[in-house]
Scaffold this motif. Structure first.
Motif, PDB file in Angstrom:
ATOM      1  N   SER A  30       0.837  -1.211   0.000  1.00 50.03           N
ATOM      2  CA  SER A  30       0.000   0.000   0.000  1.00 50.03           C
ATOM      3  C   SER A  30       0.868   1.256   0.000  1.00 50.03           C
ATOM      4  O   SER A  30       0.540   2.252  -0.654  1.00 50.03           O
ATOM      5  N   SER A  31       1.994   1.208   0.725  1.00 51.14           N
ATOM      6  CA  SER A  31       2.903   2.356   0.735  1.00 51.14           C
ATOM      7  C   SER A  31       3.381   2.671  -0.679  1.00 51.14           C
ATOM      8  O   SER A  31       3.500   3.839  -1.060  1.00 51.14           O
ATOM      9  N   MET A  32       3.648   1.622  -1.456  1.00 48.43           N
ATOM     10  CA  MET A  32       4.090   1.816  -2.844  1.00 48.43           C
ATOM     11  C   MET A  32       3.034   2.566  -3.647  1.00 48.43           C
ATOM     12  O   MET A  32       3.367   3.511  -4.380  1.00 48.43           O
ATOM     13  N   LEU A  33       1.769   2.190  -3.495  1.00 53.26           N
ATOM     14  CA  LEU A  33       0.704   2.910  -4.209  1.00 53.26           C
ATOM     15  C   LEU A  33       0.644   4.358  -3.749  1.00 53.26           C
ATOM     16  O   LEU A  33       0.425   5.267  -4.552  1.00 53.26           O
ATOM     17  N   ASN A  34       0.856   4.585  -2.454  1.00 53.97           N
ATOM     18  CA  ASN A  34       0.822   5.953  -1.930  1.00 53.97           C
ATOM     19  C   ASN A  34       1.997   6.787  -2.422  1.00 53.97           C
ATOM     20  O   ASN A  34       1.924   8.010  -2.442  1.00 53.97           O
ATOM     21  N   VAL A  35       3.092   6.129  -2.793  1.00 59.33           N
ATOM     22  CA  VAL A  35       4.209   6.856  -3.423  1.00 59.33           C
ATOM     23  C   VAL A  35       3.819   7.208  -4.858  1.00 59.33           C
ATOM     24  O   VAL A  35       4.015   8.340  -5.316  1.00 59.33           O
ATOM     25  N   ILE A  36       3.211   6.244  -5.549  1.00 55.88           N
ATOM     26  CA  ILE A  36       2.848   6.487  -6.956  1.00 55.88           C
ATOM     27  C   ILE A  36       1.841   7.633  -7.064  1.00 55.88           C
ATOM     28  O   ILE A  36       1.939   8.467  -7.960  1.00 55.88           O
ATOM     29  N   ASN A  37       0.876   7.698  -6.142  1.00 59.22           N
ATOM     30  CA  ASN A  37      -0.123   8.774  -6.292  1.00 59.22           C
ATOM     31  C   ASN A  37       0.200  10.012  -5.459  1.00 59.22           C
ATOM     32  O   ASN A  37      -0.627  10.897  -5.308  1.00 59.22           O
ATOM     33  N   GLY A  38       1.419  10.076  -4.944  1.00 60.53           N
ATOM     34  CA  GLY A  38       1.894  11.327  -4.353  1.00 60.53           C
ATOM     35  C   GLY A  38       1.448  11.587  -2.932  1.00 60.53           C
ATOM     36  O   GLY A  38       1.677  12.664  -2.398  1.00 60.53           O
ATOM     37  N   VAL A  39       0.822  10.607  -2.294  1.00 60.01           N
ATOM     38  CA  VAL A  39       0.391  10.809  -0.908  1.00 60.01           C
ATOM     39  C   VAL A  39       1.593  10.704   0.035  1.00 60.01           C
ATOM     40  O   VAL A  39       1.690  11.444   1.006  1.00 60.01           O
ATOM     41  N   TYR A  40       2.515   9.771  -0.261  1.00 56.32           N
ATOM     42  CA  TYR A  40       3.774   9.690   0.492  1.00 56.32           C
ATOM     43  C   TYR A  40       4.920  10.176  -0.386  1.00 56.32           C
ATOM     44  O   TYR A  40       4.966   9.873  -1.573  1.00 56.32           O
TER      45      TYR A  40
END
Ligand SMILES: Nc1ncnc2c1ncn2[C@@H]1O[C@H](COP(=O)(O)OP(=O)(O)OP(=O)(O)O)[C@@H](O)[C@H]1O
Ligand SMILES: [Mg+2]
Length: 264
Positions: A53-63
């Motif tokens: 999930s962290s990876m997805l949050n990196v892709i969409n700019g949340v992390y």
């Protein structure tokens, strides 16, 4: 003529290089690199807490990762942000549903159109005609999604009253309303029974086929992953331990040891 799925897959549109992300002392992602090709279904698998999930949050700019870069359509970013990601056509669904339970199916999916609405409150006051036309266009778009997902019968029903499997489908509809080029799906089949999983798999394949949408999919059900994905990246404790076709990943000794186990 029907193209085989392999022929449809195009160039790399999303390239993640040497991504590292930590929360205080917790290393969620360590030096992760992989790419996503246009039109492909790219799965991310791995045990709980692996960093999916962290990876997805990196892709969409949340992390924002401490290290690494994201190249989207040839443009390199050291930091993405949610607005830029959305404007670039990245949409996502959530592991724990983020729908408005008291609002109808139609209105929930309509929230996915927000970024595309040009008429604000003032425009609606002074140029009522065009704002109304815009509203009608958006409603038509949303109605098409509702037909596509076969949820016509529930259009006016508050989402909180629907069975879980249908709520997940509404969440997919909300993401589709953004007309994404890249759709990030975080465990779209979690908690579903076999029939609901089959339905969701079919919708994901149809979105990919009919709209040409590129899909990044986190999923624990290996049957589903092996069936519908073109390539799979495997994470374990924030590190990448495998990357390849479903067959390559299934036969990768490190992946078997860390995640798949003997039964697979
Ligand atoms: N916002 C956050 N703050 C602190 N730690 C976090 C945060 N988000 C994730 N983590 C930590 O990062 C690690 C990776 O979590 P992540 O949610 O990405 O894993 P996951 O692979 O999606 O797991 P699951 O299969 O359980 O959903 C975990 O150790 C988690 O506790
Ligand atoms: Mg997760």
């Amino acid at each position: 003529m029907i193209q085989s799925r392999d022929q449809r897959i195009g160039e790399v549109i999303l390239d993640l290089r040497n991504i590292s992300l930590a929360f205080g002392g917790v290393k969620a992602l360590t030096d992760i690199s992989f790419d996503v090709r246009e039109h492909e279904i790219r799965a991310i698998i791995g045990p709980n807490g692996a960093g999916k999930s962290s990876m997805l949050n990196v892709i969409n700019g949340v992390y924002t990762p401490q290290e690494g870069s994201i190249t989207l359509d040839g443009k390199r970013f050291t930091r993405m942000n949610p607005r830029r990601a959305a404007e670039a056509g990245i949409a996502r669904t959530f592991q724990s549903l983020a729908l408005f339970k008291g609002m109808s199916v139609l209105d929930n999916i309509m929230t996915g159109r927000n970024l595309r609405m040009t008429s604000g409150v003032l425009a609606q006051a002074f140029r009522l005609g065009s704002a109304e036309r815009e509203e009608i266009r958006h409603r038509e778009f949303v109605e098409n999604i509702i037909d596509f997902l076969e949820i016509q019968a529930y259009r006016k029903v508050p989402v909180g009253r629907l069975p879980y499997g249908l709520q997940k489908r509404v969440d997919l509809g909300r993401a589709l309303a953004m007309e994404p080029r890249i759709l990030l799906l975080d465990e779209p089949m979690a908690g579903m029974n076999i029939e609901e999983k089959q339905d969701m798999s079919r919708f994901i394949l149809d979105v990919n086929d009919e709209y040409g949408t590129t899909i990044v999919l986190i999923e624990h059900d290996m049957g589903v992953v092996m069936d519908i994905s073109d390539r799979v990246v495997v994470l374990d404790y924030g590190k990448k331990i495998g990357d390849g076709t479903p067959d390559e990943v299934r036969n990768n000794p490190e992946v078997i040891r860390a995640y798949l186990g003997a039964s697979n």
